[in-house]
Design a protein around this motif. Sequence first.
Motif, PDB file in Angstrom:
ATOM      1  N   GLU A   7       0.823  -1.313   0.153  1.00  0.00           N
ATOM      2  CA  GLU A   7       0.083  -0.003   0.310  1.00  0.00           C
ATOM      3  C   GLU A   7       0.862   1.292  -0.125  1.00  0.00           C
ATOM      4  OE1 GLU A   7      -3.200   0.257   2.772  1.00  0.00           O
ATOM      5  OE2 GLU A   7      -3.803  -1.910   2.704  1.00  0.00           O
ATOM      6  N   GLU A   8       1.993   1.189   0.762  1.00  0.00           N
ATOM      7  CA  GLU A   8       2.753   2.445   0.811  1.00  0.00           C
ATOM      8  C   GLU A   8       3.197   2.719  -0.673  1.00  0.00           C
ATOM      9  OE1 GLU A   8       6.358   1.785   3.411  1.00  0.00           O
ATOM     10  OE2 GLU A   8       7.017   3.597   2.650  1.00  0.00           O
ATOM     11  N   GLU A   9       3.814   1.604  -1.291  1.00  0.00           N
ATOM     12  CA  GLU A   9       4.341   1.905  -2.765  1.00  0.00           C
ATOM     13  C   GLU A   9       3.431   2.294  -3.651  1.00  0.00           C
ATOM     14  OE1 GLU A   9       7.704  -1.478  -3.473  1.00  0.00           O
ATOM     15  OE2 GLU A   9       5.789  -2.289  -3.305  1.00  0.00           O
ATOM     16  N   ASP A  10       2.105   1.895  -3.512  1.00  0.00           N
ATOM     17  CA  ASP A  10       1.012   2.226  -4.467  1.00  0.00           C
ATOM     18  C   ASP A  10       0.778   3.973  -4.011  1.00  0.00           C
ATOM     19  OD1 ASP A  10       0.481  -0.116  -5.537  1.00  0.00           O
ATOM     20  OD2 ASP A  10      -1.279  -0.628  -4.214  1.00  0.00           O
ATOM     21  N   ALA A  16       0.655   9.273  -5.784  1.00  0.00           N
ATOM     22  CA  ALA A  16       0.960  10.642  -5.501  1.00  0.00           C
ATOM     23  C   ALA A  16       1.903  11.396  -6.210  1.00  0.00           C
ATOM     24  CB  ALA A  16       1.420  10.593  -3.992  1.00  0.00           C
ATOM     25  N   TYR A  17       2.792  10.699  -6.992  1.00  0.00           N
ATOM     26  CA  TYR A  17       4.002  11.103  -7.637  1.00  0.00           C
ATOM     27  C   TYR A  17       3.309  11.372  -8.976  1.00  0.00           C
ATOM     28  CZ  TYR A  17       8.197  12.176 -10.191  1.00  0.00           C
ATOM     29  OH  TYR A  17       9.073  12.863 -10.896  1.00  0.00           O
ATOM     30  N   ILE A  18       2.634  10.447  -9.597  1.00  0.00           N
ATOM     31  CA  ILE A  18       2.169  10.394 -11.057  1.00  0.00           C
ATOM     32  C   ILE A  18       1.033  11.675 -11.074  1.00  0.00           C
ATOM     33  CG2 ILE A  18       1.004   9.576 -12.982  1.00  0.00           C
ATOM     34  CD1 ILE A  18       2.642   6.814 -12.171  1.00  0.00           C
ATOM     35  N   GLY A  49      10.645   7.680  -5.190  1.00  0.00           N
ATOM     36  CA  GLY A  49      11.322   6.988  -4.000  1.00  0.00           C
ATOM     37  C   GLY A  49      10.854   5.834  -3.933  1.00  0.00           C
ATOM     38  N   LEU A  50      10.739   5.004  -5.027  1.00  0.00           N
ATOM     39  CA  LEU A  50      10.368   3.409  -5.031  1.00  0.00           C
ATOM     40  C   LEU A  50      11.575   2.818  -5.698  1.00  0.00           C
ATOM     41  CD1 LEU A  50       7.147   4.091  -7.049  1.00  0.00           C
ATOM     42  CD2 LEU A  50       7.284   3.152  -4.593  1.00  0.00           C
ATOM     43  N   ASP A  51      11.777   1.691  -4.984  1.00  0.00           N
ATOM     44  CA  ASP A  51      12.702   0.703  -5.231  1.00  0.00           C
ATOM     45  C   ASP A  51      12.287  -0.312  -6.430  1.00  0.00           C
ATOM     46  OD1 ASP A  51      14.777   1.876  -3.634  1.00  0.00           O
ATOM     47  OD2 ASP A  51      14.071   0.871  -1.871  1.00  0.00           O
ATOM     48  N   LEU A  63       3.545  -0.761 -15.268  1.00  0.00           N
ATOM     49  CA  LEU A  63       2.420  -1.724 -15.157  1.00  0.00           C
ATOM     50  C   LEU A  63       1.586  -1.625 -14.313  1.00  0.00           C
ATOM     51  CD1 LEU A  63       2.325  -4.339 -16.952  1.00  0.00           C
ATOM     52  CD2 LEU A  63       3.117  -5.587 -15.149  1.00  0.00           C
ATOM     53  N   ARG A  64       1.946  -1.214 -13.120  1.00  0.00           N
ATOM     54  CA  ARG A  64       1.071  -1.084 -11.762  1.00  0.00           C
ATOM     55  C   ARG A  64       0.268   0.263 -11.974  1.00  0.00           C
ATOM     56  NH1 ARG A  64      -1.069  -3.859  -7.940  1.00  0.00           N
ATOM     57  NH2 ARG A  64      -1.513  -2.921  -6.063  1.00  0.00           N
ATOM     58  N   TRP A  65       0.659   1.149 -12.536  1.00  0.00           N
ATOM     59  CA  TRP A  65       0.112   2.576 -12.889  1.00  0.00           C
ATOM     60  C   TRP A  65      -1.132   1.874 -13.982  1.00  0.00           C
ATOM     61  CZ3 TRP A  65      -1.548   6.989 -10.758  1.00  0.00           C
ATOM     62  CH2 TRP A  65      -2.236   7.664 -11.516  1.00  0.00           C
TER      63      TRP A  65
END
Length: 285
Positions: free
Chosen positions: A19-22, A27-29, A45-47, A55-57
Amino acid sequence: MVRDARVNEKGLRKGAWSEEEDGKLRAYILRYGHWNWRLLPRFAGLDRCGKSCRLRWMNYLKPGLKRGSYTKEEQDLIAKLHDELGSKWSAIAARLPGRTDNEIKNYWHTHIKTGRRKANKSGEQAGIVREEQSSEIIHCNSFWEAVARSDAYNSTSDEAQEVRRTLEKPDQVSSDMYILESSSPDSVVSAGAVNWDSDSSVEQNCSEILSGSNSSVFISCRENDESASFSESSFGFHESFWTEPFMVDTSGGQDFNLWALDVEGLFSTCLSSFDDYLQKLENNE
DNA sequence: AATACCCTCAACCGCCGTACG
DNA sequence: TCGTACGGCGGTTGAGGGTAT
């Protein structure tokens, strides 16, 4: 359902998104857009690698994406477009707002393709019976495709015209109904159009059919007669019914004659619903 | 209750086309 | 013309939940 988080050879995370990564990606995009997928994760700030972020977006986070089950219209459209375009998932997705190519691809492989395979397999079994009747069997992807491909449906007979009117413009038909009649308890179902006399009792007609043979009757209610108490929902039709594989038996010539394979055991569900309905009639409920 | 098997779908992988220097 | 980077696409994988035995 989701993969374990892992790390690739470059130290970047793989697998299921937290959830944090999402939250970071979204927020960034939403604030800066995706100007460069490869560089984006560093700034966000993503590894993660850029491809994973994209893909996730695209498949999960992008606003406007639909989640959940497909409507009948969507199911029909996917089947139709796949027949036309093949595995051009992005092209197919472009015609279904809110659906992603990945989601449609998954849906095709797990529902439609599987259904067709089952139909073919069942068709081989049912073919033994049909062979005795010297009939020609056409495999169809759905009830509607079966209807459309039927010779009888495309004929100029009065019955065929009634069927067309009923199926294509149900709101313009006063009291016509469409009946599916099971000729065997477990597998094959024939379908036919019945012109209900507006003065007769729909319930009585159904009861006569039921008592007059060993058939089970299922009704696809495409009627607009408010006095008739049947409706699709009254029978609790399984939502998959309309997209289940069907077969058309063309041996009947001008007689409207469809054969459907109960590949998912759906008709037994319909039958019990119909029996429940008749029981309620008897009990005056 | 335990185990095997099946199904779903998010995510990954590798390839291809395009843009650009 | 060639090489590289990037985005996009389609095929495939595999974790996890559901179902059957």
